[in-house]
Design a protein around this motif. Structure first.
Motif, short mmCIF file in Angstrom:
data_model
loop_
_atom_site.label_atom_id
_atom_site.label_comp_id
_atom_site.label_asym_id
_atom_site.label_seq_id
_atom_site.Cartn_x
_atom_site.Cartn_y
_atom_site.Cartn_z
N VAL A 92 0.88 -1.33 0.00
CA VAL A 92 0.04 -0.03 -0.04
C VAL A 92 0.84 1.28 -0.03
CG1 VAL A 92 -2.38 -0.65 0.93
CG2 VAL A 92 -0.23 -0.08 2.41
N THR A 93 2.24 1.19 0.52
CA THR A 93 2.86 2.41 0.56
C THR A 93 3.96 2.06 -0.30
OG1 THR A 93 3.97 1.48 2.47
CG2 THR A 93 2.43 3.11 2.77
N SER A 94 3.96 1.45 -1.38
CA SER A 94 4.98 0.77 -2.42
C SER A 94 4.82 1.64 -3.86
CB SER A 94 5.30 -0.78 -2.62
OG SER A 94 5.69 -1.05 -1.28
N ILE A 95 5.88 1.72 -4.41
CA ILE A 95 5.74 2.17 -5.84
C ILE A 95 6.28 0.76 -6.44
CG2 ILE A 95 6.74 3.57 -7.87
CD1 ILE A 95 6.52 5.85 -6.11
N ILE A 96 5.70 0.37 -7.63
CA ILE A 96 6.06 -0.79 -8.19
C ILE A 96 6.23 -0.37 -9.55
CG2 ILE A 96 4.74 -2.49 -6.85
CD1 ILE A 96 3.07 -2.76 -9.43
N SER A 97 7.25 -1.46 -10.43
CA SER A 97 7.28 -1.17 -11.71
C SER A 97 6.72 -2.41 -12.65
CB SER A 97 8.83 -1.04 -12.05
OG SER A 97 8.97 -0.93 -13.54
N MET A 98 5.78 -2.24 -13.64
CA MET A 98 5.40 -3.11 -14.28
C MET A 98 5.05 -2.73 -15.64
SD MET A 98 1.75 -5.69 -13.86
CE MET A 98 2.49 -6.24 -12.34
N ASN A 99 5.44 -3.36 -16.87
CA ASN A 99 4.91 -2.74 -18.22
C ASN A 99 3.21 -3.08 -18.26
OD1 ASN A 99 4.51 -2.76 -20.71
ND2 ASN A 99 6.59 -3.71 -21.35
N PRO A 100 2.89 -2.04 -18.60
CA PRO A 100 1.27 -1.94 -18.75
C PRO A 100 0.91 -2.82 -19.73
CG PRO A 100 2.44 0.36 -19.57
CD PRO A 100 3.38 -0.67 -18.75
N ILE A 157 8.22 -6.17 -11.40
CA ILE A 157 7.41 -7.46 -11.60
C ILE A 157 7.13 -7.53 -13.13
CG2 ILE A 157 5.24 -8.68 -11.32
CD1 ILE A 157 4.53 -6.71 -8.90
N THR A 158 7.75 -8.64 -13.69
CA THR A 158 7.56 -8.87 -15.13
C THR A 158 7.59 -10.46 -15.53
OG1 THR A 158 8.30 -8.14 -17.32
CG2 THR A 158 10.07 -8.86 -15.78
N LEU A 159 6.84 -10.68 -16.63
CA LEU A 159 6.58 -12.08 -16.86
C LEU A 159 7.55 -12.90 -17.76
CD1 LEU A 159 4.47 -14.24 -16.12
CD2 LEU A 159 3.07 -13.63 -17.98
N SER A 207 13.58 -13.66 -7.55
CA SER A 207 13.08 -14.77 -7.77
C SER A 207 12.21 -14.76 -9.13
CB SER A 207 12.15 -15.40 -6.59
OG SER A 207 11.10 -14.77 -6.80
N ASN A 208 11.83 -16.04 -9.67
CA ASN A 208 10.57 -15.93 -10.40
C ASN A 208 9.25 -15.92 -9.56
OD1 ASN A 208 9.61 -18.61 -9.57
ND2 ASN A 208 10.47 -19.42 -11.48
N GLN A 209 8.28 -15.63 -10.46
CA GLN A 209 6.84 -15.29 -9.69
C GLN A 209 6.18 -16.83 -8.95
OE1 GLN A 209 4.26 -13.16 -12.32
NE2 GLN A 209 5.96 -11.69 -12.78
N LEU A 210 7.07 -17.87 -9.04
CA LEU A 210 6.64 -18.89 -8.23
C LEU A 210 7.57 -19.05 -6.96
CD1 LEU A 210 6.41 -21.40 -11.35
CD2 LEU A 210 4.56 -20.84 -9.94
N LEU A 214 10.27 -11.54 -9.97
CA LEU A 214 9.59 -10.85 -9.03
C LEU A 214 10.79 -10.37 -8.14
CD1 LEU A 214 7.41 -9.82 -7.12
CD2 LEU A 214 7.39 -12.03 -6.12
N VAL A 215 11.05 -9.09 -7.98
CA VAL A 215 12.04 -8.51 -7.39
C VAL A 215 11.82 -7.54 -6.51
CG1 VAL A 215 12.94 -7.13 -9.24
CG2 VAL A 215 14.45 -7.42 -7.08
N ALA A 216 12.19 -7.51 -5.04
CA ALA A 216 11.40 -6.58 -4.02
C ALA A 216 12.25 -6.71 -2.95
CB ALA A 216 9.96 -6.89 -3.92
#
Ligand code: IPD
Ligand code: CA
Ligand code: CA
Ligand code: CA
Length: 273
Positions: free
Chosen positions: A148-156, A200-202, A224-227, A240-242
């Protein structure tokens, strides 16, 4: 000079060459589709880096996006994973917001990562186990955040596809805000410096994530990957990096309900194993 120092020196030289040639007209070709571009500078930069490495370390092996390296199928010895220009679309359209990225592994273990934001002259670098730096400044270990207080990066783009929309829209909705920078390497660097909290990217290839993974892990990011599985430098993967708390929240609350689908996507896209 250590291999780490050498890697930084050739990346700085390659960046200088790009800056010097920026006023020349680019030769632009398409690869897999009309939006997948490659320029003469991508190819020349990779050729330069590969020739430097071959000259100094002929026994080292190289994977490069533009094919100047070798067909590598194991991680024995020193392995360089190179993206000569990450963010080619930014390079072509903006002449900025692109990076040179290198990850180096030794016998399959992380050795060093270098990402150079060429136009801003910012060198992100890390030798595994010795902390990460932006130019000469050590980077602090990441602080935990909540979504809720994070900025994430993801390709729309991922929000426009039927297969991924329901999986990712709740993340974007719950986050404080979302960004898209167009360079995976810079996304990793921005997580490492706390400019964003997660990327986050696939689908990324080893040259997109290797340098960034080594740098981000040095400041305590979970990569990691998203698993939730570890990445390896020979295979493409979801990402998935955070920081640790956010990584866990994203994995447990948002991605694990989609495990079956993610498994399916992984088997379809990354079945080289
Ligand atoms: C691309 C960029 C982009 C990411 C793509 C990559 P390239 O690399 O990192 O941000 O979304 O998946 O292929 O082709 O510009 O080196
Ligand atoms: Ca490319
Ligand atoms: Ca790339
Ligand atoms: Ca590239």
């Amino acid at each position: 000079m250590s291999i780490y120092q050498f890697a930084k020196s050739i990346v700085l030289l390659a960046g200088q060459r790009i800056r010097e040639e920026l006023s020349q007209e680019l030769i632009i070709e398409t690869k897999s589709n009309p939006n997948d571009l490659v320029t003469n500078m991508d190819k020349e930069t990779e050729a330069f880096l590969v020739s430097q490495i071959n000259e100094h370390y002929p026994e080292h092996r190289i994977i490069g996006e533009e094919g100047h390296g070798q067909d590598v199928t194991d991680t024995e010895g020193y392995l360089w994973v190179i993206d000569p220009i990450d963010g080619t679309l930014n390079f072509v359209h903006q002449q900025q917001n692109f990076a040179i990225s290198i990850g180096i592994f030794h016998d399959g273990k992380k050795y060093a990562g270098v990402i150079y934001d060429v136009m801003n002259d910012k060198l992100y670098h890390a030798e595994a186990g010795h902390g990460a730096y932006l130019n000469d400044q050590p980077l602090p270990v990441l602080k935990d955040t909540e979504l809720v207080t994070s900025i994430i990066s993801m390709n729309p783009n991922w929000l426009t596809k039927e297969r991924t929309r329901d999986m990712y829209a709740p993340i974007v909705q719950a986050a404080r805000s979302a960004r898209s920078y167009g360079s995976a390497a810079l996304d990793f660097a921005y997580v490492a410096t706390g400019i964003i909290d997660s990327y986050i990217t696939l689908r990324l290839h080893p040259w997109d994530f290797s340098g960034g993974m080594i740098i981000a892990e040095e400041v305590g990011a979970v990569v990691s990957n998203q698993l939730g599985e570890k990445l390896d430098p020979l295979h493409s993967s979801s990402i998935l990096v955070a920081n640790p708390a956010l990584h866990q929240e994203l994995l447990n609350d948002y991605l694990s309900p989609y495990r079956a689908r993610l498994n399916e996507i992984h088997q379809g896209q990354f079945s080289r194993r």
